[in-house]
Design an enzyme around this catalytic site. Structure first.
Site, PDB file in Angstrom:
ATOM      1  N   GLU A   1      43.181  43.158  37.500  1.00  0.00           N
ATOM      2  CA  GLU A   1      42.882  44.438  38.173  1.00  0.00           C
ATOM      3  C   GLU A   1      42.759  44.223  39.684  1.00  0.00           C
ATOM      4  O   GLU A   1      43.356  44.953  40.476  1.00  0.00           O
ATOM      5  CB  GLU A   1      41.556  45.030  37.656  1.00  0.00           C
ATOM      6  CG  GLU A   1      41.522  45.358  36.175  1.00  0.00           C
ATOM      7  CD  GLU A   1      41.416  44.124  35.269  1.00  0.00           C
ATOM      8  OE1 GLU A   1      40.762  43.141  35.664  1.00  0.00           O
ATOM      9  OE2 GLU A   1      42.007  44.143  34.166  1.00  0.00           O
ATOM     10  N   VAL A   2      41.983  43.215  40.068  1.00  0.00           N
ATOM     11  CA  VAL A   2      41.819  42.957  41.509  1.00  0.00           C
ATOM     12  C   VAL A   2      43.098  42.341  42.069  1.00  0.00           C
ATOM     13  O   VAL A   2      43.485  42.631  43.215  1.00  0.00           O
ATOM     14  CB  VAL A   2      40.582  42.064  41.774  1.00  0.00           C
ATOM     15  CG1 VAL A   2      40.462  41.755  43.260  1.00  0.00           C
ATOM     16  CG2 VAL A   2      39.308  42.754  41.283  1.00  0.00           C
ATOM     17  N   GLY A   3      43.786  41.557  41.252  1.00  0.00           N
ATOM     18  CA  GLY A   3      45.063  40.969  41.694  1.00  0.00           C
ATOM     19  C   GLY A   3      46.037  42.037  42.179  1.00  0.00           C
ATOM     20  O   GLY A   3      46.729  41.869  43.185  1.00  0.00           O
TER      21      GLY A   3
ATOM     22  N   GLY B   1      41.670  35.398  40.083  1.00  0.00           N
ATOM     23  CA  GLY B   1      40.698  36.355  39.558  1.00  0.00           C
ATOM     24  C   GLY B   1      41.340  37.240  38.513  1.00  0.00           C
ATOM     25  O   GLY B   1      42.317  36.860  37.854  1.00  0.00           O
TER      26      GLY B   1
ATOM     27  N   GLU C   1      46.782  34.028  40.688  1.00  0.00           N
ATOM     28  CA  GLU C   1      46.433  33.246  39.496  1.00  0.00           C
ATOM     29  C   GLU C   1      45.430  34.103  38.727  1.00  0.00           C
ATOM     30  O   GLU C   1      44.276  34.210  39.146  1.00  0.00           O
ATOM     31  CB  GLU C   1      45.784  31.902  39.871  1.00  0.00           C
ATOM     32  CG  GLU C   1      46.484  31.110  40.967  1.00  0.00           C
ATOM     33  CD  GLU C   1      47.827  30.561  40.542  1.00  0.00           C
ATOM     34  OE1 GLU C   1      48.038  30.393  39.332  1.00  0.00           O
ATOM     35  OE2 GLU C   1      48.660  30.313  41.419  1.00  0.00           O
TER      36      GLU C   1
ATOM     37  N   GLU D   1      41.160  39.983  27.442  1.00  0.00           N
ATOM     38  CA  GLU D   1      40.405  38.804  27.888  1.00  0.00           C
ATOM     39  C   GLU D   1      38.916  39.134  27.865  1.00  0.00           C
ATOM     40  O   GLU D   1      38.463  40.034  28.582  1.00  0.00           O
ATOM     41  CB  GLU D   1      40.836  38.412  29.304  1.00  0.00           C
ATOM     42  CG  GLU D   1      40.151  37.153  29.779  1.00  0.00           C
ATOM     43  CD  GLU D   1      40.538  36.766  31.208  1.00  0.00           C
ATOM     44  OE1 GLU D   1      40.583  37.659  32.078  1.00  0.00           O
ATOM     45  OE2 GLU D   1      40.784  35.569  31.438  1.00  0.00           O
TER      46      GLU D   1
HETATM   47  P1  NAD Z   1      37.438  39.285  39.948  1.00  0.00           P
HETATM   48  O1  NAD Z   1      38.861  39.667  40.025  1.00  0.00           O
HETATM   49  O2  NAD Z   1      36.437  40.315  39.612  1.00  0.00           O
HETATM   50  O3  NAD Z   1      36.958  38.632  41.318  1.00  0.00           O
HETATM   51  C1  NAD Z   1      37.654  37.578  41.917  1.00  0.00           C
HETATM   52  C2  NAD Z   1      37.399  37.618  43.401  1.00  0.00           C
HETATM   53  O4  NAD Z   1      37.939  38.836  43.910  1.00  0.00           O
HETATM   54  C3  NAD Z   1      35.925  37.592  43.796  1.00  0.00           C
HETATM   55  O5  NAD Z   1      35.778  36.805  44.950  1.00  0.00           O
HETATM   56  C4  NAD Z   1      35.645  39.062  44.121  1.00  0.00           C
HETATM   57  O6  NAD Z   1      34.603  39.237  45.056  1.00  0.00           O
HETATM   58  C5  NAD Z   1      36.965  39.490  44.718  1.00  0.00           C
HETATM   59  N1  NAD Z   1      37.206  40.932  44.682  1.00  0.00           N
HETATM   60  C6  NAD Z   1      36.700  41.850  43.818  1.00  0.00           C
HETATM   61  N2  NAD Z   1      37.141  43.094  44.149  1.00  0.00           N
HETATM   62  C7  NAD Z   1      37.940  42.943  45.230  1.00  0.00           C
HETATM   63  C8  NAD Z   1      38.687  43.861  46.030  1.00  0.00           C
HETATM   64  N3  NAD Z   1      38.688  45.169  45.792  1.00  0.00           N
HETATM   65  N4  NAD Z   1      39.414  43.352  47.056  1.00  0.00           N
HETATM   66  C9  NAD Z   1      39.424  42.020  47.315  1.00  0.00           C
HETATM   67  N5  NAD Z   1      38.713  41.129  46.619  1.00  0.00           N
HETATM   68  C10 NAD Z   1      37.983  41.580  45.574  1.00  0.00           C
HETATM   69  O7  NAD Z   1      37.382  38.051  38.928  1.00  0.00           O
HETATM   70  P2  NAD Z   1      36.120  37.243  38.447  1.00  0.00           P
HETATM   71  O8  NAD Z   1      35.347  38.105  37.509  1.00  0.00           O
HETATM   72  O9  NAD Z   1      35.441  36.627  39.608  1.00  0.00           O
HETATM   73  O10 NAD Z   1      36.830  36.029  37.665  1.00  0.00           O
HETATM   74  C11 NAD Z   1      37.275  36.159  36.370  1.00  0.00           C
HETATM   75  C12 NAD Z   1      38.774  36.358  36.316  1.00  0.00           C
HETATM   76  O11 NAD Z   1      39.428  35.293  37.029  1.00  0.00           O
HETATM   77  C13 NAD Z   1      39.279  36.264  34.908  1.00  0.00           C
HETATM   78  O12 NAD Z   1      40.256  37.261  34.687  1.00  0.00           O
HETATM   79  C14 NAD Z   1      39.898  34.878  34.868  1.00  0.00           C
HETATM   80  O13 NAD Z   1      40.847  34.703  33.849  1.00  0.00           O
HETATM   81  C15 NAD Z   1      40.478  34.746  36.238  1.00  0.00           C
HETATM   82  N6  NAD Z   1      40.736  33.341  36.587  1.00  0.00           N
HETATM   83  C16 NAD Z   1      42.037  32.897  36.631  1.00  0.00           C
HETATM   84  C17 NAD Z   1      42.315  31.548  36.930  1.00  0.00           C
HETATM   85  C18 NAD Z   1      43.737  31.018  36.982  1.00  0.00           C
HETATM   86  O14 NAD Z   1      43.929  29.905  37.451  1.00  0.00           O
HETATM   87  N7  NAD Z   1      44.722  31.761  36.521  1.00  0.00           N
HETATM   88  C19 NAD Z   1      41.260  30.679  37.209  1.00  0.00           C
HETATM   89  C20 NAD Z   1      39.956  31.170  37.154  1.00  0.00           C
HETATM   90  C21 NAD Z   1      39.702  32.509  36.854  1.00  0.00           C
END
Ligand code: NAD
Length: 498
Positions: A247-249, A244, A266, A400
């Site tokens: 920020e959430v990472g 994801g 990731e 991004e």
């Molecule tokens: P996101 O970080 O908003 O959400 C990802 C997941 O995290 C979702 O399931 C969401 O519900 C959960 N989440 C949100 N807040 C949370 C919290 N406080 N605690 C725990 N979990 C929480 O990302 P997104 O908008 O779903 O996806 C887009 C991002 O993902 C982009 O930055 C993209 O580049 C990245 N991405 C990376 C890869 C990779 O392989 N590197 C692959 C696909 C997507």
């Protein structure tokens, strides 16, 4: 319920459940508090399905079920070839259900059906088979030659692997993340993205059909700040895989840090393509347009910064602009669609917002982009592809966007191109386009990222590790043999010989 016509009976029946329950301990259950969330068809803005919404209590139940299955179901202790039989059976079921899974994925994410059916779904089956077979050929116990001792290292699964996943490739990422964890003998809890939980839930039907013991795979849909947070903070998990945003990472990594749980992140990207003057500019332009519009640009590793040698700039830009203008935008299930909608109105606004910010900072619009209207679906979340150019420090060149937006920059010298690419705080994937393999390989190695591709972009063969560095991730990767070992806990056994 979806308003679109032409749905398969199996898809219709699945979507008509009210709500679609979650999958815990081999049972289909509603949320402990009866909560539900609604998914939307991004192609027409209408409600698509109602799904049970998990929160902390449901996550706790799922983790307990996965712990119990790890201890008692026999999954963790059975020989790898027996687990492989289950995983191959599951892969076969994914192949047999390709049409259903692809339609669900297309409806939920908005992606064109042929992409879901031709890449996302079959890739899941391939990944399951690849890791099942790798585990069969992996030694459980390896002798270590040291003088004065008899020693060996034995590998065990960790326990419960937790996954929090994004919305852009929901099922494909279940494949990339879950397959190595299961092949190694772990059990799992998955929290899919709130926008796109459908294919992951349908996949659970196949898990059950494959005879995989109850509790080995658990799926709890829900929001990030409730279900995702509860999973990352749960003391009962043994490994965490997050895909994801950065920020959430960070939040996930801190939660895992507190519990000393190993975590794999990731994250996002701002991939570049460096195009030298010895290639056919029109051919490369077509390929990069295809890359930046794939999945409506909602691809972490795709080419969003295009560095074009000054000698081919004019021809490249002309072809790219024409190719972008010809892209057919429409509903994912419309057979003529080449680019679907953004996944949500929020994501659409994010893309449009970046165009505004880029403009305010002086970006030149080679192709304006902006909102798109699809006559049959006026409430869909459509955007047009766009091409910007200008200062490499423009916000659209640095951050991004996660949409079909490319930022073009001209270069003359190789070093200049490398420096421009490496300015990014991300480090996921870049590509080099050149007929000179010496140059291509030199530049590929000079670009700082987890992946450098030559004369192609978005290349994911099984067996080649795919990971990011810097803001794009840490703690491992996916798709490579190393990923299997991330899910195997090493234990040394030593006996003194004297
Ligand atoms: P996101 O970080 O908003 O959400 C990802 C997941 O995290 C979702 O399931 C969401 O519900 C959960 N989440 C949100 N807040 C949370 C919290 N406080 N605690 C725990 N979990 C929480 O990302 P997104 O908008 O779903 O996806 C887009 C991002 O993902 C982009 O930055 C993209 O580049 C990245 N991405 C990376 C890869 C990779 O392989 N590197 C692959 C696909 C997507």
């Amino acid at each position: 319920m979806a308003t679109i016509s032409g749905l398969l009976p199996e898809v219709q029946a699945f979507l008509l459940q009210d709500p679609i329950p979650m999958f815990i301990g081999g049972q289909w259950v509603e949320a402990a508090d009866g909560g539900v969330l609604q998914t939307i068809d991004p192609g027409d803005g209408s409600p698509l399905a109602t799904v049970a919404e998990g929160k902390a209590t449901d996550i706790d139940k799922a983790v307990q079920a996965a712990r119990e299955a790890f201890r008692k179901s026999g999954w963790a202790t059975m020989p790898a070839n027996e687990r492989a039989v289950f995983l191959h059976r599951l892969a076969d079921l994914v192949d047999q259900s390709r049409a259903t899974l692809a339609q669900l994925e297309s409806l939920d994410v908005g992606k064109p059906l042929p992409q879901a059916a031709g890449f996302d779904v079959p890739n899941v089956a391939q990944t399951l088979r690849w890791y099942a077979d790798l585990m069969v050929h992996t030694r459980r116990s390896e002798p270590i030659a040291v003088s004065g001792f008899e020693a060996r290292q034995v590998r065990f699964p960790y326990g419960v692997a937790a996954f929090v996943l994004p919305w852009n490739f929901p099922l494909l990422l279940v494949g990339w993340n879950l397959s190595p964890a299961l092949a190694a003998g772990n059990t799992a809890v998955i929290k899919p993205a709130e926008d796109t939980p459908l294919s992951t839930l349908y996949f659970c039907k196949l898990v059950a059909q494959a005879g995989i013991p109850a509790g080995v795979v658990n799926v709890v849909p829900g929001y990030g700040h409730t279900a995702g947070k509860a999973l990352a903070e749960h003391p009962g998990i043994n490994r965490m895989g997050f895909t994801g945003s950065p920020e959430v990472g960070r939040l996930i990594a801190s939660a895992c840090g507190n519990n000393l749980v190993p975590v794999k992140l990731e994250l996002g990207g701002k991939g570049a393509a460096v195009v030298f003057d010895d290639v056919d500019p029109a051919a490369v332009a077509q390929k990069l347009v295809a890359a930046v519009t794939l999945n409506t640009g909602q691809v972490c590793c795709t080419a969003t910064r295009w560095l074009i040698h000054e000698k081919i700039w004019n021809q490249f830009v002309k072809t790219a602009r024409e190719a972008m203008q010809q892209i057919k935008i429409g509903h994912g299930l419309n057979p003529s669609t080449q680019m679907g909608p953004a996944v949500s109105e929020k994501q659409r606004q994010r893309i449009l917002g970046y165009l505004e910010k880029g403009k305010a900072q002086g970006a030149e619009f080679v192709l304006p982009g902006g909102p798109a209207t699809v006559a049959e679906h006026p409430d869909g979340f459509y955007v047009k592809p766009s091409m910007l150019s200008g200062d490499p420090d423009n916000v659209c060149a640095r951050e991004e966007i996660f949409g079909p937006v490319s930022f073009l920059m001209k270069f003359r010298e190789e070093e200049e191109a490398v420096e421009l690419v490496n300015r990014s705080s991300y480090g996921l994937a870049n590509s080099v386009w050149s007929a000179d393999m010496k140059q291509a390989n030199r530049v590929a190695e000079a670009l700082v990222a987890g992946n450098s591709w030559i004369n192609g972009h978005n290349l994911f063969p099984h067996g080649v590790p795919y990971a990011g560095c810097n803001l794009s991730g840490c703690g491992g990767g996916v798709l490579g043999p190393e990923t299997l070992f991330d899910y195997l806990r090493p234990q040394s056994v030593v006996r003194a010989l004297s």
